[in-house]
Design an enzyme around this catalytic site. Structure first.
Site, PDB file in Angstrom:
ATOM      1  N   ASP A   1       0.875  -1.180   0.000  1.00  0.00           N
ATOM      2  CA  ASP A   1       0.000   0.000   0.000  1.00  0.00           C
ATOM      3  C   ASP A   1       0.909   1.226   0.000  1.00  0.00           C
ATOM      4  O   ASP A   1       2.118   1.128   0.227  1.00  0.00           O
ATOM      5  CB  ASP A   1      -0.879  -0.017   1.269  1.00  0.00           C
ATOM      6  N   SER A   2       0.293   2.383  -0.188  1.00  0.00           N
ATOM      7  CA  SER A   2       1.048   3.632  -0.105  1.00  0.00           C
ATOM      8  C   SER A   2       1.593   3.845   1.314  1.00  0.00           C
ATOM      9  O   SER A   2       2.574   4.539   1.502  1.00  0.00           O
ATOM     10  CB  SER A   2       0.139   4.805  -0.453  1.00  0.00           C
TER      11      SER A   2
ATOM     12  N   CYS B   1      -4.263  -1.360  -2.115  1.00  0.00           N
ATOM     13  CA  CYS B   1      -4.457   0.083  -2.238  1.00  0.00           C
ATOM     14  C   CYS B   1      -5.278   0.303  -3.504  1.00  0.00           C
ATOM     15  O   CYS B   1      -4.925  -0.228  -4.569  1.00  0.00           O
ATOM     16  CB  CYS B   1      -3.089   0.747  -2.366  1.00  0.00           C
TER      17      CYS B   1
ATOM     18  N   GLU C   1      -5.141   8.841   9.085  1.00  0.00           N
ATOM     19  CA  GLU C   1      -3.740   8.608   9.480  1.00  0.00           C
ATOM     20  C   GLU C   1      -3.324   9.456  10.664  1.00  0.00           C
ATOM     21  O   GLU C   1      -2.469   9.061  11.448  1.00  0.00           O
ATOM     22  CB  GLU C   1      -2.814   8.834   8.294  1.00  0.00           C
TER      23      GLU C   1
ATOM     24  N   CYS D   1     -11.171   2.821  -0.633  1.00  0.00           N
ATOM     25  CA  CYS D   1      -9.857   3.202  -0.120  1.00  0.00           C
ATOM     26  C   CYS D   1      -9.611   2.320   1.098  1.00  0.00           C
ATOM     27  O   CYS D   1     -10.519   2.153   1.930  1.00  0.00           O
ATOM     28  CB  CYS D   1      -9.840   4.679   0.276  1.00  0.00           C
TER      29      CYS D   1
ATOM     30  N   HIS E   1      -8.018   2.744   3.671  1.00  0.00           N
ATOM     31  CA  HIS E   1      -8.038   3.404   4.986  1.00  0.00           C
ATOM     32  C   HIS E   1      -9.438   3.395   5.614  1.00  0.00           C
ATOM     33  O   HIS E   1      -9.582   3.513   6.820  1.00  0.00           O
ATOM     34  CB  HIS E   1      -7.637   4.883   4.859  1.00  0.00           C
TER      35      HIS E   1
HETATM   36  N1  DGL Z   1      -4.986   3.401   0.900  1.00  0.00           N
HETATM   37  C1  DGL Z   1      -4.990   4.145  -0.339  1.00  0.00           C
HETATM   38  C2  DGL Z   1      -6.094   3.619  -1.256  1.00  0.00           C
HETATM   39  O1  DGL Z   1      -6.692   2.576  -1.008  1.00  0.00           O
HETATM   40  C3  DGL Z   1      -5.222   5.630  -0.168  1.00  0.00           C
HETATM   41  C4  DGL Z   1      -4.217   6.407   0.580  1.00  0.00           C
HETATM   42  C5  DGL Z   1      -3.334   7.282  -0.291  1.00  0.00           C
HETATM   43  O2  DGL Z   1      -3.805   8.253  -0.886  1.00  0.00           O
HETATM   44  O3  DGL Z   1      -2.162   6.946  -0.367  1.00  0.00           O
HETATM   45  O4  DGL Z   1      -6.387   4.237  -2.255  1.00  0.00           O
END
Ligand code: DGL
Length: 270
Positions: free
Chosen positions: A13-14, A76, A157, A189, A191
């Site tokens: 993931d990012s 992600c 976050e 997303c 998150h």
């Molecule tokens: N977790 C990332 C996603 O599912 C989003 C977070 C980011 O922008 O890096 O898109």
């Protein structure tokens, strides 16, 4: 059990949002060895260009392949929309690639024929139009209404959820007319599972709130069992790499993975 089954699952993931997917995988497949990579040096991906995310994804795939991963899960949405096709080409026979979008599209097209469905995610994911295209391809008369919600990932976050500020930001987004009359909302997303309860309580049960962590873990389980790659024995090992280490990341990982995690620093470029 084949020897190849012992190889780890790579997940990336990012940053640390993908730990919600890693956690679902750990719950469903408790014997699998796991290598997680969070590209914290380049976070967030949601407002990066497609080309930049593709370059990071290739570098991360190299790291995970060197560690012998049998599968790479792109945990992600932003990276899944930008890099999935490219990574499949790049990795070819060395590992199987899974993304977080296809299992969700499969769920939505199975359950919401002829309905209006909402989606929230990063700018990169929403602008890519990938969910709309895939859902339209299924031809089930589903109208997808997508809204970019770029404040949500950084808010989470920073630990802002289940409080007054997060309630207000979430409500502002969900009151957008584009999300009117939806029957389900896709959390596009990784998150967002952390704010799923707040979103559900905003709708007071009128809208199904769908997150991909569990469906992605199930898609992984199906792939592994169909290919005799399920690891069914022994204590698993788990490693968590980040391209940039801070104590704050380490502290937040517990929220996402629901247990304490030790982060190991692994720069993408030396
Ligand atoms: N977790 C990332 C996603 O599912 C989003 C977070 C980011 O922008 O890096 O898109």
């Amino acid at each position: 059990m084949k020897k190849e089954a012992l190889a780890p699952i790579g997940i990336f993931d990012s940053g640390i949002g993908g730990l919600t997917v890693a956690h679902a995988i750990r719950q469903l497949l408790p014997h699998e060895n796991m290598m997680y990579f969070g590209d914290t040096a380049h976070l967030p991906y949601g407002d990066k260009s497609e080309a930049a995310i593709q370059a990071y994804s290739i570098k991360i795939a190299d790291v995970l392949l060197k560690k012998g991963c049998k599968v790479i899960v792109i945990a992600c949405n932003s990276a899944s929309s930008a890099s999935y096709e490219l990574l499949k080409e790049y990795v070819r026979k060395d590992a199987h690639i899974l993304n977080v979008i296809d299992p969700m599209v499969e769920l939505v097209t199975r359950l919401y024929e002829g309905k209006v469905v909402g989606l929230i995610g990063t700018k990169r994911t929403v602008q890519s139009g990938i969910y709309t295209n895939k859902i339209n391809e299924a031809n089930k008369g589903i109208r997808l209404q997508s809204l970019a919600t770029p404040l949500l990932a950084p808010m989470i976050e920073e630990g802002f959820f289940n409080n007054q500020i997060s309630h207000e930001i979430i409500a502002q987004y969900l009151e957008d007319p584009i999300l009117k009359d939806i029957e389900a909302l896709v959390l596009a997303c990784t998150h967002y599972p952390l704010i799923k309860k707040e979103i559900s309580s905003f709708y007071q049960g009128r809208v199904d709130v769908l997150d991909s962590a569990v469906v992605v873990a199930e898609a992984l389980q199906n792939y592994l069992s169909e290919n005799m790659l399920l690891n069914t024995e022994g204590e698993p090992s788990q490693h968590f790499f980040v391209s940039d280490y801070t104590e704050a990341f380490e502290a937040s990982t517990r929220l996402f993975f629901q247990e304490k995690v030790t982060l190991e620093r692994h720069p993408l470029w030396n």
